[in-house]
Design an enzyme around this catalytic site. Structure first.
Site, short mmCIF file in Angstrom:
data_model
loop_
_atom_site.label_atom_id
_atom_site.label_comp_id
_atom_site.label_asym_id
_atom_site.label_seq_id
_atom_site.Cartn_x
_atom_site.Cartn_y
_atom_site.Cartn_z
CE LYS A 1 37.10 37.71 50.98
NZ LYS A 1 38.81 37.56 51.15
CD GLU B 1 42.33 36.70 45.36
OE1 GLU B 1 43.24 36.48 47.18
OE2 GLU B 1 41.78 37.69 44.96
#
Length: 711
Positions: free
Chosen positions: A135, A197
């Site tokens: 993540k 991201e």
């Protein structure tokens, strides 16, 4: 604050109370939390300047979610628990996503992760394969490609509408302007939304802040804020000047493409030119997920970007479709959040510490705060230039990080909370322990040092503590307090006096005496330890001398080559430098050390006291690993790291800390780091502990027969 910090797991007991009517206290608390969380979301998503840590935000959000679970009447569509991100007015043009950018529910414990997996497998009708990935703690982005060309880039926003940042994203080198068909995946979709991201590499963060401080501008508190702030610049040239990176981890709307699994989609995206992570794994069940989570919990700082957890996804797309989504998050994915390593606290003062080589290091005195399982009240600041680079002032609220056993570090200030009375740190001009004027060891050094090396109480205490350590003489009872006690009672002038200590001298210190005046057991034990320490190996003696840059590896190389302190003393700088594992810097440091008269006096005193100053003469044994370079990573059951290195070196091999094409073998124990992955990428032979023993016993040819080559 995490971008997916909203969908928390709510206990079943609270769900059972769904019909309860909220009382006035519950309404008031709900209103307060909603107001504060909305403000924090605005500061996070729009200003890129949060004033609380992710952990504090998550805690408030969990409290709000629990309140709404207990009193459903309090839950409204505009509650922070129902919003994906921040639907706030900004200077960027709003743009709608073709398919909603959803967030993720969170699991904060193994039990919550297991409960999620149980629901998934129950609803899926049996076990499913999971895709695990890191993540990334960055800024969520949506890239829209039409017929393979990038037409738009937008931030997450509220999940339905984001900000158009196309011009800035085009300046990021990782982002392809056009997708390239591949032999494996020749058809580029007519429409493809790619989710990813944008992050700021950890390695470049300090340099960015230093540049901002030099320009008189506010530094960023952490790399995530740096990524968001760099992307949301009005001038794309500023974005282009910063080393932003992209990693993609999914897709939204698509036309003309139907991958069967999440992992297949990653393979396609990579071949088309998009940067996917090389750290994702597909595992058959929850045990594999747990192993992946544990591995990166131990190695999260081996990664080039910040992470705050692991994302677990059901791999088959068909099962994803069957499981569906809630109003804000897919049921087929979850984020397992690691315990926070970053928190905010107040910088009460900056003090300095004098180390064993005289280096004067500033450190932060903090308002005590709990982070990574312990209470932190002190954190390193490295040197005066680093304090200036970070832009921290005494009185600031600062972001600190503590990773495992690593010394806590101040990352930067929360400038928005800076009080008017905040003041700059001024490095002292004199040693705080002995009053000697401070100066760099040589012109151009960043560090300043106390030149009173022999007599400065702080340096002597640190040197005695160091020589008693496991990497040197391993004197069990001579800890920090014991070292200080010897100095406070003026029992020793310097470390040269250590091996002539007797009971009468130790009796002068209250630390080594019982209440009735008799000699304490710690004194008796110290004298016994000192007798044993006299027979330690030569390399340990060299480490104990506190020669700058000479740690266990260099000390072993010197001891192996020269075999006595006298021979090392007599060797010239060029001869020292030629020793494998030494080099010019260490060679110069050794010569400088032996040029000091009182250093040579320490050696003389130890030798007269019976400390071993030479290796025993032994016949040169076989050297089956001559010319063989080995890297050891992870924990071995039968060898400590030093023992493994000694076993390799004593057979003529070389131990290095990094993997390259010149590496002959990588020995992998439990919980290996990224070196194991690099070995696979370079196709370097990998040995487990059993294979390592084959290498030691039978040599490299036999070891190659049992090694595995991955990649």
């Amino acid at each position: 604050m995490s971008e997916d910090a909203i969908g928390q797991q709510v206990p079943a007991a609270q769900e059972a109370a769904a019909g309860a009517e909220p009382n006035s206290a519950a309404r008031e608390r709900h209103a307060t939390l909603s107001r504060e969380l909305t403000e924090h979301q605005y500061r996070y998503y729009v200003l890129d300047a949060p004033t609380i840590s992710d952990a504090a935000f998550d805690e408030q959000l969990r409290e709000l979610a629990a309140l709404e679970a207990e009193f459903p009447a309090l839950r409204t569509p505009d509650s922070p628990t129902q919003r994906v991100g921040g639907a706030f007015s900004t200077d960027f043009t709003p743009v709608a996503h073709a398919e909603r950018m959803m967030s993720l529910d969170n699991a904060f414990s193994d039990e919550e992760l297991a409960a999620w997996a149980e629901r998934v497998e129950r609803d899926a009708g049996g076990p499913v394969p999971y895709l695990c990935e890191l993540k990334v703690d960055g800024l969520a982005i949506n890239l829209t490609y039409e017929r393979g060309r990038l037409v738009r880039a937008a931030t997450r926003g509220d999940g339905r509408t984001g900000e158009d940042v196309t011009a800035n994203v085009r300046s990021i080198q990782d982002v392809p302007g056009e997708l390239t068909p591949s032999a494996e995946f020749p058809e580029i979709p007519d429409l493809l939304e790619v989710r990813g991201e944008i992050y700021f590499p950890v390695a470049g963060f300090a340099d960015l802040n230093a540049g901002l401080v030099e320009q008189g501008r506010a530094p960023f508190a952490n790399p995530r804020n740096a990524a968001a702030g760099s992307l949301r610049q009005k001038d794309p040239r500023i974005t282009a000047s910063r080393p932003l990176r992209l990693v993609v981890h999914g897709f939204g709307a698509r036309r003309g493409w139907a991958p069967s699994t999440q992992s297949e989609s990653y393979a396609a995206l990579r071949t088309w030119g998009l940067p996917t992570s090389d750290r994702w794994r597909v595992v058959p069940g929850l045990a594999g997920v747990a192993e992946y989570v544990a591995h990166y919990a131990a190695h999260r700082h081996d990664v080039e970007h910040e992470i705050d957890g692991v994302v677990v996804k059901v791999d088959p797309v068909a099962i994803q479709g069957r499981l569906g989504s809630t109003s804000r998050a897919p049921r087929w994915a979850i984020a397992f959040k690691y315990p926070p390593e970053e928190v905010n606290t107040r910088l009460l003062d900056i003090d300095v510490n004098v180390g064993r080589t005289g280096r004067v290091t500033p450190f932060a005195v903090l308002e005590p705060v709990r982070v990574a399982g312990s209470t932190v009240a002190l954190a390193t600041l490295h040197n005066a230039r680093e304090v200036e680079r970070k832009g921290v002032l005494i009185g600031d609220t600062v972001v600190i990080r503590k990773a495992g056993d690593v010394i806590p570090e101040v990352l930067g200030p929360v400038v928005e909370l800076r009080p008017p009375e905040a003041r700059s740190f001024v490095m002292p001009s004199r040693c705080p322990c002995c009053g000697t004027p401070l100066a760099p060891a040589k012109e151009g050094d960043i560090d300043i040092r106390c030149p009173n090396t022999r007599s400065c109480p702080a340096q002597l205490r640190e040197r005695v503590f160091h020589l008693a350590g496991r990497g040197a003489f391993d004197i069990e009872v001579l800890g920090y307090k014991g070292a200080a006690a010897l100095l406070d009672a003026e029992i020793i002038t310097d470390e040269g006096d250590l091996f002539t200590l007797d009971t009468a001298q130790l009796a002068r210190s209250p630390f080594f005496v019982n209440k009735d005046g008799s000699l304490g057991s710690n004194a008796v034990k110290l004298l016994e330890n000192l007798t044993v320490a006299k027979e330690r190996e030569l390399w340990r003696v060299l480490v104990a001398l506190s020669i700058r840059h000479v740690g266990p590896t260099a000390a072993q190389a010197l001891a192996r080559h020269f075999r006595s302190v006298e021979a090392i003393d007599q060797a010239g700088e060029e001869e020292l430098s030629a020793v494998d594992g030494v080099g010019p810097t260490i060679a110069a440091s050794v010569r400088e050390w032996f040029a000091v008269a009182w250093h040579r006096e320490v050696v003389r005193k130890w030798a007269e006291a019976g400390v071993r100053m030479a290796e025993e003469a032994v016949a040169q044994g076989p050297r089956p690993l001559e010319g063989v370079t080995v890297v050891v990573t992870g924990t071995l059951a039968g060898y400590s790291r030093d023992q493994a290195a000694e076993a390799i070196q004593s057979r003529g091999g070389k131990v290095t800390g990094s993997v390259s094409k010149k590496t002959a073998f990588v020995v992998v124990g439990d919980n290996p780091g990224t070196k194991a992955e690099k070995a696979a990428g370079l196709k370097v032979p990998v040995l487990d502990e059993e294979g390592f023993q084959v290498l030691l016993d039978a040599g490299p040819e036999a070891a190659r027969a049992v090694a595995r080559v991955e990649g």
